[in-house]
Design an enzyme around this catalytic site. Structure first.
Site, PDB file in Angstrom:
ATOM      1  N   GLU A  74       1.010  -1.028  -0.100  1.00 44.46           N
ATOM      2  CA  GLU A  74       0.008   0.007  -0.199  1.00 44.46           C
ATOM      3  C   GLU A  74       0.682   1.504  -0.220  1.00 44.46           C
ATOM      4  O   GLU A  74       0.439   2.253  -0.586  1.00 44.46           O
ATOM      5  CB  GLU A  74      -1.066   0.206   1.411  1.00 44.46           C
ATOM      6  CG  GLU A  74      -0.421  -0.113   2.495  1.00 44.46           C
ATOM      7  CD  GLU A  74       0.144  -1.380   3.454  1.00 44.46           C
ATOM      8  OE1 GLU A  74      -0.288  -1.313   4.832  1.00 44.46           O
ATOM      9  OE2 GLU A  74       0.256  -2.123   2.481  1.00 44.46           O
TER      10      GLU A  74
ATOM     11  N   ASP B 223      16.200  15.878 -32.365  1.00 38.64           N
ATOM     12  CA  ASP B 223      15.938  16.530 -33.721  1.00 38.64           C
ATOM     13  C   ASP B 223      17.383  16.418 -33.364  1.00 38.64           C
ATOM     14  O   ASP B 223      18.009  17.294 -32.268  1.00 38.64           O
ATOM     15  CB  ASP B 223      15.038  17.112 -33.372  1.00 38.64           C
ATOM     16  CG  ASP B 223      14.823  18.229 -34.352  1.00 38.64           C
ATOM     17  OD1 ASP B 223      15.090  17.687 -35.495  1.00 38.64           O
ATOM     18  OD2 ASP B 223      14.415  19.167 -34.621  1.00 38.64           O
TER      19      ASP B 223
ATOM     20  N   ASP C 123      12.439  20.332 -30.148  1.00 38.35           N
ATOM     21  CA  ASP C 123      11.677  21.851 -29.802  1.00 38.35           C
ATOM     22  C   ASP C 123      10.937  22.208 -30.807  1.00 38.35           C
ATOM     23  O   ASP C 123      10.833  23.448 -30.620  1.00 38.35           O
ATOM     24  CB  ASP C 123      13.364  22.599 -30.047  1.00 38.35           C
ATOM     25  CG  ASP C 123      13.756  23.013 -30.954  1.00 38.35           C
ATOM     26  OD1 ASP C 123      13.198  22.354 -31.362  1.00 38.35           O
ATOM     27  OD2 ASP C 123      15.122  23.841 -30.777  1.00 38.35           O
TER      28      ASP C 123
ATOM     29  N   ASP D 206       7.754  18.408 -33.116  1.00 38.95           N
ATOM     30  CA  ASP D 206       8.368  16.902 -32.629  1.00 38.95           C
ATOM     31  C   ASP D 206       7.287  16.963 -31.779  1.00 38.95           C
ATOM     32  O   ASP D 206       7.619  16.266 -30.761  1.00 38.95           O
ATOM     33  CB  ASP D 206       9.319  18.430 -31.784  1.00 38.95           C
ATOM     34  CG  ASP D 206      10.619  18.104 -32.661  1.00 38.95           C
ATOM     35  OD1 ASP D 206      11.174  16.880 -33.513  1.00 38.95           O
ATOM     36  OD2 ASP D 206      11.393  19.178 -32.560  1.00 38.95           O
TER      37      ASP D 206
ATOM     38  N   ASN E  13       5.448 -14.184   4.262  1.00 40.79           N
ATOM     39  CA  ASN E  13       5.471 -14.394   6.841  1.00 40.79           C
ATOM     40  C   ASN E  13       3.727 -14.294   5.961  1.00 40.79           C
ATOM     41  O   ASN E  13       3.464 -14.972   6.751  1.00 40.79           O
ATOM     42  CB  ASN E  13       5.404 -12.796   6.819  1.00 40.79           C
ATOM     43  CG  ASN E  13       6.896 -12.851   6.991  1.00 40.79           C
ATOM     44  OD1 ASN E  13       7.481 -13.127   8.035  1.00 40.79           O
ATOM     45  ND2 ASN E  13       7.319 -11.404   6.983  1.00 40.79           N
TER      46      ASN E  13
END
Length: 876
Positions: free
Chosen positions: A287, A329, A625, A629, A693
């Protein structure tokens, strides 16, 4: 649907001889196909978007565990689980909203109005009112409002680098006759369309009339927006979490049903048996995984922020760490995106200051269109005089020759038919005029009859001044062509420079393009968008760290090859976009894997390459950029952009680099590997020890006359154990681990669970034997003894599992060491506190703790031996 088909449905025939649409026809068509807006499908209501997160396997298990914990009276554990789940859902919800923000940003980039012909009259219309068949007018400085086919074009030059990746503006020409029907077939790559203009590009120079062929989402630009609005393909992080969640679901369901069935067969209290089975499920469920992951990634994001890297999406840090392929690029990432003067050469290819001086004068006095090469010439002492022309700016950036004695008389501006520009100047103290011409080598050579010759090899400025002019015959043309084509093959942009002395008797008050004749070729100037200074070094480091780099560029193959070779990439074959267009997805799988450089590729083709690499089980990053892209940034496992990128690219990216260069990217990769390493510690520790366990509890419930541990005790054990693990994000990670990428490996987790878990169970059963046979423990003593032993073994095993190497040589972080030690001490002291009665514990004899120390140490030693074998398979 094509524009022609849409128009026919509305009763409009698209012919180039049409004077434009009538208002009525345009209104009918607009009502049918909708406004010229980049709109996407309406998002689902927020409530449904949020509900979708709750059906994920791990989230569902955690919520069920929280509900049952609350029913059984453990409200603290229930509250912790719910808080963690809500935080995790909030993070995922943010990621989805990012896509919508990116699409909205794209829509803001296009022209708000357009000049169109309606009812035979030119007028300004809202861009949204355009429809296929509209006749529009384009002039310098305008943004193109829709995809259109050119009917007329005069010196039209369009900057479409944001769509294609081309660093230079491109010439556009009209290819239709006045009576031809509109051909609105659009090539896959906009760079291949010389007679088409596209929404989102800008007009640099010239003028044109064009017939709208596509509007709104049907445009090339609209296709990019639509792709951003869709949910991004599943990343490696998401795939790993899903696989792990499903694995945990299977184990939890099996153990829960098994334990409940066994206790029912033994005719124990059904409610107590159910609570016990559910407590087992909660104990096995990790959890704290969302919390551990979030804290780990947040720490990494904070460290990256100090290195000027902004992390927009926390999970992208972990994807960074798993990334084994970086697609990039070229412009703005490997290179700075600024033209630089690379060479000044005579016709034989030898260095020449004379050719630079004449090129400098031409650039200084030229007032033509924006040109990146002129900017490269001009940007020095007169930086800002021209400002607009990158190639001229590069020339002026290079040196500061003495030009004070020169005055401009006239100029013949650049146009795309001649592909050259000329200026006429005079020099103080001299009576004649000097014509200086600069342009594409083929165009300049076409008006030259001689070339300057001063012998072979390097020579002095004095030699240049005394250079003679030789006839430019066929043999000389062939030799000179080899020279400049050789520079082009190196990825350099080449401009030829020529001159003509105009005697006083031949001088004119004004000159025309027809006066460009009988010139003497002086030489060439070459230009390069140079690689960033540390590009080669960082690429070498990336390669050494197991990250392959592939270049996906819209630029031409010669420039791409040159830049890639300059930064040390093994280029080999350059795959062109035209080849990809004819290639099946199956064939692309092999091509994408085997090759490094892809040139002249369209945005959709970049996407195909990334998807092919992901299909080959690579974790792919993309760095870019431009608008072109954005889809690739959206599709990749992790998208990286830079601060100077377009708004679209920044919105689509997961990581923003505030400074250009790849070194900060490498830092991000290493931070991601550290984050992944710490998350894996939690998973391996939790699943193996917890499984052991829980398996012990399930087995003990078969032969014990009572429950091996009360439900409340199981939850307390689990809570203390989880507290120790909260400090895992602060832990150190071995240098050996971060030297190469590591992917989600459910097989490794499964092997750990099924090897380390049984070892834990062996020591649990040994503890059972000692408690029952040696200490003759009753129910309360048995619960207490096993509580302490299980907490000690599963908590302290982190010191073994946290490193692939020798745990005695790998130092844990101080918070982790303190937390694990304190949790074990608290667990051992609980039976001696006032809380013991409430929890069902009783004090144990000192001899039991002697056994506990010996059992714990031998358990850790045995786990170390098995761990080395399992980790050896991973590190090998």
């Amino acid at each position: 649907m094509t524009a022609d088909a849409v128009a026919k449905e509305a009763g409009v025939t698209l012919f180039t001889k049409s004077p434009g649409l009538s208002s009525q026809a345009a209104a009918e068509l607009l009502a049918q196909i909708g406004p010229n807006e980049i709109s996407t499908s309406k998002p689902k209501p927020l409530i449904f978007q949020l509900l979708a997160y709750f059906v994920q396997p791990l989230i569902a298990i955690l919520l069920i565990a929280a509900v049952i914990s609350g029913v059984s009276g453990d409200w603290l554990n229930a509250a912790i689980i719910i808080v963690i789940v809500l935080g995790s859902i909030g993070l995922d919800f943010y990621q989805t909203r990012r896509s919508q923000v990116a699409a909205e940003s794209l829509r803001s980039q296009v022209a708000p109005t357009a000049t169109a012909k309606r009812d035979g009259v030119w007028s300004e219309l809202p861009r949204s009112a355009l429809v296929p068949g509209d006749l529009i007018r384009l002039t310098a400085g305008m943004l193109v409002p829709a995809d259109a086919q050119l009917l007329t074009a005069a010196d039209l030059h369009v900057q479409q680098s944001a769509l294609t990746g081309e660093s230079m503006p491109v010439e556009k020409t009209a290819s239709l006759s006045s009576s031809a029907a509109l051909d609105n077939s659009t090539p896959e790559n906009p760079a291949d369309a010389s007679n088409l203009v596209f929404m989102g590009s800008s007009v640099v120079s010239g003028r044109a009339e064009a017939l709208v062929s596509a509007t709104g989402a049907r445009t090339t630009f609209g296709g990019i927006v639509t792709s951003l609005a869709r949910r991004a393909p599943e990343t490696e992080f998401e795939r790993g979490m899903k696989s792990f969640s499903l694995f945990i679901v299977q184990i939890v369901l099996f153990l829960t049903l098994f334990v409940f069935a066994v206790n029912t067969l033994h005719k124990r209290d059904p409610l107590q048996s159910l609570l016990f089975a559910v407590a087992l499920a909660v104990g096995l469920t990790p959890e704290f995984l969302p919390m551990i992951t979030t804290i780990t990634l947040s720490n990494g994001a904070s460290r990256m922020a100090k290195k000027k890297v902004i992390v927009k999406n926390l999970s992208s840090i972990q994807n960074f760490g798993q990334m084994d392929t970086l697609c990039s690029d070229k412009t703005g990432t490997l290179t700075g995106g600024v033209m630089t003067l690379a060479g000044r050469l005579n016709p034989a290819g030898a260095p020449s200051e004379r050719v630079f001086m004449l090129a400098y004068l031409n650039s200084l006095f030229e007032t033509g269109i924006t040109n990146p090469l002129n900017t490269a010439i001009l940007d020095t002492t007169v930086s800002g005089i021209k400002g607009a022309d990158p190639l001229d700016q590069a020339i002026l950036n290079a040196d500061h020759p003495d030009v004070q004695l020169y005055r401009k008389q006239d100029e013949m501006p650049f146009d795309f038919e001649r592909r050259r520009a000329s200026v006429v100047v005079t020099k103080a103290g001299e009576s004649g005029h000097l014509m200086l011409t600069k342009g594409a080598p083929e165009s300049v050579l076409a008006v030259c009859t001689t070339y300057e010759h001063s012998g072979e090899g390097e020579h002095s400025s004095e030699d240049e001044q005394n250079a003679g002019a030789l006839p430019l015959d066929a043999a000389a043309q062939a030799r000179i062509s080899v020279v400049y084509q050789g520079f082009s093959a190196q990825g350099l942009r080449v401009i030829a420079v020529a001159r003509r002395d105009i005697l006083e008797a031949d001088q004119q008050p004004a000159y025309q393009a027809s006066d460009e004749h009988d010139l003497t070729l002086v030489g060439f100037v070459t230009f390069l968008d140079p690689p960033l200074p540390d590009a080669r070094e960082v690429l070498d480091e990336l390669r050494a760290k197991g990250v392959a780099v592939k270049i996906l560029t819209g630029d031409n193959e010669l420039v791409a090859r040159h830049v890639c070779e300059a930064v040390g990439l093994d280029v080999g074959r350059v795959v062109l976009g035209s080849e990809l267009a004819a290639m099946t997805d199956t064939a692309l799988l092999q091509v994408a894997e085997a090759n490094t450089v892809f040139a002249r590729v369209a945005p959709a083709q970049k996407n195909r390459i990334i998807l092919a690499l992901k299909a080959r089980k690579h974790v792919v990053g993309y760095m870019g950029d431009g608008i072109n892209d954005a889809p690739s940034l959206h599709t990749a496992d992790v998208g990286v952009s830079v601060a100077g990128a377009t708004d679209i690219a920044r919105d689509a990216a997961d990581i923003i680099l505030l400074e250009p260069g790849l070194r900060v990217l490498l830092s991000g990769i290493l931070e991601g590997r550290r984050a992944y390493g710490n998350v894996m510690k939690y998973l391996l520790m939790g699943t193996s020890s917890n499984f052991g366990n829980m398996f012990s509890m399930a087995g003990a419930s078969v032969f014990l006359p009572f429950l091996p541990m009360l439900p409340t005790q199981i939850l307390v054990n689990n809570f203390l154990y989880d507290l120790a693990q909260i400090t895992i994000p602060s832990d150190n990670v071995d240098d050996a681990f971060i030297q190469k990428p590591h992917h989600w490996d459910i097989g490794l987790i499964r092997r750990f669970m099924f090897w380390i878990g049984p070892i834990s169970s062996v020591y649990d059963f040994l503890t059972f034997y000692v408690l029952l046979r040696i200490f003759h423990a009753r129910e309360a003593e048995f619960h207490t003894g096993w509580f302490i032993e299980s907490l000690a073994t599963q908590t302290l095993v982190i010191f073994v599992i946290r490193t692939f190497g020798n745990p005695l040589k790998s130092r844990p972080s101080r918070p982790l060491a303190l937390a694990a030690t304190l949790v074990v001490l608290v667990g051992a002291l609980l039976p001696f506190t006032p809380l013991s009665g409430l929890l069902g514990f009783v004090p144990l004899p000192p001899l039991y703790f002697v056994f506990l120390i010996g059992a714990t140490l031998t358990y850790l030693g045995l786990v170390e031996l098995v761990k080395r074998r399992l980790f050896g398979q991973v590190m090998g």
